[in-house]
Write a protein that holds these residues in place. Structure first.
Motif, PDB file in Angstrom:
ATOM      1  N   ASP A 118       0.842  -1.196   0.000  1.00  0.00           N
ATOM      2  CA  ASP A 118       0.000   0.000   0.000  1.00  0.00           C
ATOM      3  C   ASP A 118       0.879   1.248   0.000  1.00  0.00           C
ATOM      4  O   ASP A 118       2.091   1.173   0.255  1.00  0.00           O
ATOM      5  CB  ASP A 118      -0.935  -0.003   1.207  1.00  0.00           C
ATOM      6  CG  ASP A 118      -2.159   0.889   1.009  1.00  0.00           C
ATOM      7  OD1 ASP A 118      -2.510   1.165  -0.160  1.00  0.00           O
ATOM      8  OD2 ASP A 118      -2.764   1.298   2.012  1.00  0.00           O
ATOM      9  N   VAL A 119       0.274   2.390  -0.259  1.00  0.00           N
ATOM     10  CA  VAL A 119       1.027   3.631  -0.420  1.00  0.00           C
ATOM     11  C   VAL A 119       0.538   4.693   0.563  1.00  0.00           C
ATOM     12  O   VAL A 119      -0.451   4.506   1.273  1.00  0.00           O
ATOM     13  CB  VAL A 119       0.892   4.162  -1.865  1.00  0.00           C
ATOM     14  CG1 VAL A 119       1.568   3.220  -2.840  1.00  0.00           C
ATOM     15  CG2 VAL A 119      -0.578   4.365  -2.248  1.00  0.00           C
ATOM     16  N   THR A 155      -6.595  12.985   1.708  1.00  0.00           N
ATOM     17  CA  THR A 155      -6.065  13.275   0.369  1.00  0.00           C
ATOM     18  C   THR A 155      -5.885  11.980  -0.409  1.00  0.00           C
ATOM     19  O   THR A 155      -5.864  10.890   0.168  1.00  0.00           O
ATOM     20  CB  THR A 155      -4.712  14.004   0.460  1.00  0.00           C
ATOM     21  OG1 THR A 155      -3.798  13.213   1.234  1.00  0.00           O
ATOM     22  CG2 THR A 155      -4.861  15.364   1.120  1.00  0.00           C
ATOM     23  N   GLY A 156      -5.740  12.116  -1.710  1.00  0.00           N
ATOM     24  CA  GLY A 156      -5.612  10.946  -2.563  1.00  0.00           C
ATOM     25  C   GLY A 156      -4.175  10.479  -2.725  1.00  0.00           C
ATOM     26  O   GLY A 156      -3.220  11.179  -2.369  1.00  0.00           O
ATOM     27  N   SER A 157      -4.020   9.300  -3.282  1.00  0.00           N
ATOM     28  CA  SER A 157      -2.705   8.712  -3.521  1.00  0.00           C
ATOM     29  C   SER A 157      -1.978   9.466  -4.631  1.00  0.00           C
ATOM     30  O   SER A 157      -2.572   9.873  -5.626  1.00  0.00           O
ATOM     31  CB  SER A 157      -2.856   7.244  -3.916  1.00  0.00           C
ATOM     32  OG  SER A 157      -1.652   6.721  -4.423  1.00  0.00           O
ATOM     33  N   ARG A 158      -0.651   9.606  -4.450  1.00  0.00           N
ATOM     34  CA  ARG A 158       0.177  10.205  -5.491  1.00  0.00           C
ATOM     35  C   ARG A 158       0.784   9.142  -6.410  1.00  0.00           C
ATOM     36  O   ARG A 158       1.464   9.476  -7.369  1.00  0.00           O
ATOM     37  CB  ARG A 158       1.297  11.045  -4.850  1.00  0.00           C
ATOM     38  CG  ARG A 158       0.783  12.299  -4.166  1.00  0.00           C
ATOM     39  CD  ARG A 158       1.909  13.125  -3.574  1.00  0.00           C
ATOM     40  NE  ARG A 158       2.521  12.477  -2.412  1.00  0.00           N
ATOM     41  CZ  ARG A 158       3.451  13.052  -1.644  1.00  0.00           C
ATOM     42  NH1 ARG A 158       3.880  14.273  -1.942  1.00  0.00           N
ATOM     43  NH2 ARG A 158       3.958  12.409  -0.612  1.00  0.00           N
ATOM     44  N   ILE A 159       0.535   7.881  -6.098  1.00  0.00           N
ATOM     45  CA  ILE A 159       1.018   6.783  -6.934  1.00  0.00           C
ATOM     46  C   ILE A 159      -0.160   6.275  -7.757  1.00  0.00           C
ATOM     47  O   ILE A 159      -1.048   5.593  -7.250  1.00  0.00           O
ATOM     48  CB  ILE A 159       1.624   5.647  -6.077  1.00  0.00           C
ATOM     49  CG1 ILE A 159       2.709   6.201  -5.150  1.00  0.00           C
ATOM     50  CG2 ILE A 159       2.174   4.554  -6.980  1.00  0.00           C
ATOM     51  CD1 ILE A 159       3.849   6.926  -5.861  1.00  0.00           C
ATOM     52  N   GLU A 160      -0.149   6.620  -9.029  1.00  0.00           N
ATOM     53  CA  GLU A 160      -1.319   6.362  -9.864  1.00  0.00           C
ATOM     54  C   GLU A 160      -1.600   4.866 -10.006  1.00  0.00           C
ATOM     55  O   GLU A 160      -0.698   4.059 -10.177  1.00  0.00           O
ATOM     56  CB  GLU A 160      -1.118   6.983 -11.242  1.00  0.00           C
ATOM     57  CG  GLU A 160      -1.064   8.497 -11.198  1.00  0.00           C
ATOM     58  CD  GLU A 160      -1.150   9.107 -12.573  1.00  0.00           C
ATOM     59  OE1 GLU A 160      -1.767   8.498 -13.469  1.00  0.00           O
ATOM     60  OE2 GLU A 160      -0.579  10.198 -12.761  1.00  0.00           O
ATOM     61  N   VAL A 162       2.396  -4.235   3.425  1.00  0.00           N
ATOM     62  CA  VAL A 162       3.570  -3.396   3.600  1.00  0.00           C
ATOM     63  C   VAL A 162       3.205  -1.992   3.129  1.00  0.00           C
ATOM     64  O   VAL A 162       2.722  -1.822   2.001  1.00  0.00           O
ATOM     65  CB  VAL A 162       4.773  -3.920   2.783  1.00  0.00           C
ATOM     66  CG1 VAL A 162       5.968  -2.977   2.934  1.00  0.00           C
ATOM     67  CG2 VAL A 162       5.145  -5.329   3.221  1.00  0.00           C
ATOM     68  N   ARG A 163       3.417  -1.006   3.985  1.00  0.00           N
ATOM     69  CA  ARG A 163       3.157   0.377   3.590  1.00  0.00           C
ATOM     70  C   ARG A 163       4.444   0.974   3.039  1.00  0.00           C
ATOM     71  O   ARG A 163       5.461   1.019   3.722  1.00  0.00           O
ATOM     72  CB  ARG A 163       2.648   1.196   4.772  1.00  0.00           C
ATOM     73  CG  ARG A 163       2.381   2.656   4.434  1.00  0.00           C
ATOM     74  CD  ARG A 163       1.887   3.403   5.658  1.00  0.00           C
ATOM     75  NE  ARG A 163       0.446   3.204   5.849  1.00  0.00           N
ATOM     76  CZ  ARG A 163      -0.197   3.529   6.973  1.00  0.00           C
ATOM     77  NH1 ARG A 163       0.482   4.001   8.003  1.00  0.00           N
ATOM     78  NH2 ARG A 163      -1.496   3.359   7.066  1.00  0.00           N
ATOM     79  N   VAL A 164       4.390   1.445   1.802  1.00  0.00           N
ATOM     80  CA  VAL A 164       5.575   1.922   1.093  1.00  0.00           C
ATOM     81  C   VAL A 164       5.496   3.439   0.908  1.00  0.00           C
ATOM     82  O   VAL A 164       4.523   3.934   0.325  1.00  0.00           O
ATOM     83  CB  VAL A 164       5.697   1.235  -0.282  1.00  0.00           C
ATOM     84  CG1 VAL A 164       6.912   1.754  -1.042  1.00  0.00           C
ATOM     85  CG2 VAL A 164       5.769  -0.287  -0.114  1.00  0.00           C
ATOM     86  N   PRO A 165       6.505   4.190   1.376  1.00  0.00           N
ATOM     87  CA  PRO A 165       6.509   5.641   1.161  1.00  0.00           C
ATOM     88  C   PRO A 165       6.539   5.977  -0.329  1.00  0.00           C
ATOM     89  O   PRO A 165       7.101   5.232  -1.139  1.00  0.00           O
ATOM     90  CB  PRO A 165       7.803   6.101   1.853  1.00  0.00           C
ATOM     91  CG  PRO A 165       8.135   5.011   2.809  1.00  0.00           C
ATOM     92  CD  PRO A 165       7.656   3.742   2.178  1.00  0.00           C
ATOM     93  N   ASP A 166       5.958   7.100  -0.697  1.00  0.00           N
ATOM     94  CA  ASP A 166       5.910   7.484  -2.104  1.00  0.00           C
ATOM     95  C   ASP A 166       7.301   7.648  -2.705  1.00  0.00           C
ATOM     96  O   ASP A 166       7.533   7.291  -3.874  1.00  0.00           O
ATOM     97  CB  ASP A 166       5.123   8.785  -2.266  1.00  0.00           C
ATOM     98  CG  ASP A 166       3.634   8.600  -1.981  1.00  0.00           C
ATOM     99  OD1 ASP A 166       3.200   7.441  -1.876  1.00  0.00           O
ATOM    100  OD2 ASP A 166       2.920   9.608  -1.863  1.00  0.00           O
ATOM    101  N   ALA A 167       8.217   8.204  -1.941  1.00  0.00           N
ATOM    102  CA  ALA A 167       9.590   8.356  -2.446  1.00  0.00           C
ATOM    103  C   ALA A 167      10.195   7.002  -2.776  1.00  0.00           C
ATOM    104  O   ALA A 167      10.924   6.852  -3.765  1.00  0.00           O
ATOM    105  CB  ALA A 167      10.456   9.091  -1.421  1.00  0.00           C
ATOM    106  N   GLY A 172       5.906   1.997 -14.441  1.00  0.00           N
ATOM    107  CA  GLY A 172       5.158   2.941 -13.623  1.00  0.00           C
ATOM    108  C   GLY A 172       5.506   2.844 -12.148  1.00  0.00           C
ATOM    109  O   GLY A 172       6.113   1.871 -11.684  1.00  0.00           O
ATOM    110  N   ALA A 173       5.093   3.866 -11.395  1.00  0.00           N
ATOM    111  CA  ALA A 173       5.438   3.923  -9.976  1.00  0.00           C
ATOM    112  C   ALA A 173       4.732   2.867  -9.140  1.00  0.00           C
ATOM    113  O   ALA A 173       5.236   2.462  -8.088  1.00  0.00           O
ATOM    114  CB  ALA A 173       5.129   5.315  -9.421  1.00  0.00           C
ATOM    115  N   SER A 174       3.571   2.385  -9.588  1.00  0.00           N
ATOM    116  CA  SER A 174       2.912   1.313  -8.840  1.00  0.00           C
ATOM    117  C   SER A 174       3.739   0.033  -8.887  1.00  0.00           C
ATOM    118  O   SER A 174       3.751  -0.744  -7.928  1.00  0.00           O
ATOM    119  CB  SER A 174       1.504   1.062  -9.382  1.00  0.00           C
ATOM    120  OG  SER A 174       1.547   0.678 -10.741  1.00  0.00           O
TER     121      SER A 174
END
Length: 368
Positions: free
Chosen positions: A229-230, A250-255, A275-280, A298-300
């Protein structure tokens, strides 16, 4: 007076033309599935003496460029066999991303109108991708208005709200048809570890994790299902607490993954680990894998890769061998102006260097 069968109250709504129309569209969907055959299972090179194999199911090779092609096909098939979709009926969906692109493509293949309800802030490139596949975009002011506006629009025009976030988990037959889990296991059959220790996926609708988790249990496999998850997503907290009413502001920044609420299609009880994954870290993961494969992802997919790295590290620390499978969800070419733009990354306040070091240590090339 003796009863007669002809006296029974009877109402016959048989419509041969409609049945023929539905049958033809089911045939078109089946033909599309056969043409696409299957996506490749790619192997990520790691030191051989580890005894750990990592594979990526490359969903970016679908004709619409992402994992969502399977979902779109399944959602339309579900609507057809349920009797919901009829000739000339507009199909409405709440999506501004890959799902809308894939659904627009399938709708055009079936000769039905398609409308994607998208936020006004959606980039011109995304709108162009949807329109290029034959769809129309209906704009709303805020992302949290998409679902209600989709239903309103469908009611107003006599259309069908496809509603991916409700029906994703039930539209795909987890025992067989169009099943990504079956494909993964068949492709692993001749590999050193044909039954994976883990399958790692992200959650957008929750449909993919539901399909894979059910399939693993149906076939009595010991494989664990890990959902990555993000940030700004409700799935992790909802799973941790058991509270399906959890929301985020707010919404996810990982499309493509992460949602501000726990969607109906997300089935927490079949998820073994999250597992929670930071956007960076997600963006770094995408860039790391892109350099390794010499092609952008892609970032996902980066989110998935970071969770895979965590699992590989743990397996090594315990002296375990085995395989891990994850998904390459879509191409990174769609994100040239965001995740692969250094100025954009800096403006978002992301520091990628620390995560790059972590991934190079966790997933080195052989001989490094």
């Amino acid at each position: 007076m003796s009863p007669r069968l002809t006296d029974l109250e009877d109402l016959d709504r048989t419509d041969p033309a409609l049945r023929a129309w539905v049958a033809e569209r089911v045939r078109r969907l089946d033909a599309d599935a056969r043409r696409s055959a299957d996506t490749h299972l790619l192997r990520l090179e790691l030191p051989a003496d580890w005894g750990i194999d990592v594979y990526l199911k490359d969903e970016s090779t679908h004709v619409t460029g992402s994992l969502k092609h399977r979902l779109a096909r399944s959602l339309f098939l579900y609507a057809l066999v349920n009797g919901w979709l009829r000739p000339g009926m507009p199909v409405i969906e709440a999506s501004s991303g890959s799902t809308a692109v894939s659904e627009a493509h399938v709708a055009r293949m079936l000769d039905v109108p398609f409308v994607a309800v998208v936020p006004r802030s959606t980039s011109a490139r995304k709108i162009a991708l949807i329109e290029a596949q034959g769809g129309t975009c209906h704009l709303v002011d805020r992302a949290d208005e998409m679902t209600s506006e989709s239903q309103r629009l469908a009611d107003e025009c006599g259309g069908l709200f496809l509603d991916q976030f409700t029906y994703a988990e039930r539209a795909t037959d987890w025992r067989g048809n169009n099943n990504i889990a079956r494909s993964i296991l068949e492709q692993l059959a001749l590999e050193p570890h044909p039954v994976p220790r883990w399958v790692v996926v992200g959650a957008g609708t929750g449909g993919t994790s539901a399909t894979i988790g059910r399939y693993l249990r149906y076939h009595r496999l010991p494989t664990g299902l890990c959902v990555a998850d993000v940030e700004n997503s409700a799935f992790f907290e909802g799973w941790r607490t058991g509270d399906r009413t959890v929301t985020t502001d707010t919404g996810s920044r990982i499309e493509g993954i992460g949602r501000p609420r726990v969607e109906p299609s997300f089935l927490p009880d079949i998820v073994d680990r999250m597992v929670r994954v930071p956007d960076a870290a997600s963006i770094t993961g995408a860039r790391f894998l892109s350099a390794r494969m010499d092609r952008r992802v892609g970032a996902s997919t980066g989110t998935n890769l970071v969770a895979v790295a965590r699992l590989v590290q743990e397996m090594r620390s315990r002296g375990e061998t085995g395989s891990i499978v994850t998904l390459l969800c879509d191409s990174g070419d769609r994100y040239a102006s965001t995740y692969y733009d250094d100025d954009w990354v800096t403006a978002q306040g992301f520091d990628l260097a620390p995560w790059d070091a972590v991934l190079h240590e966790a997933l080195p090339l052989p001989g490094r």
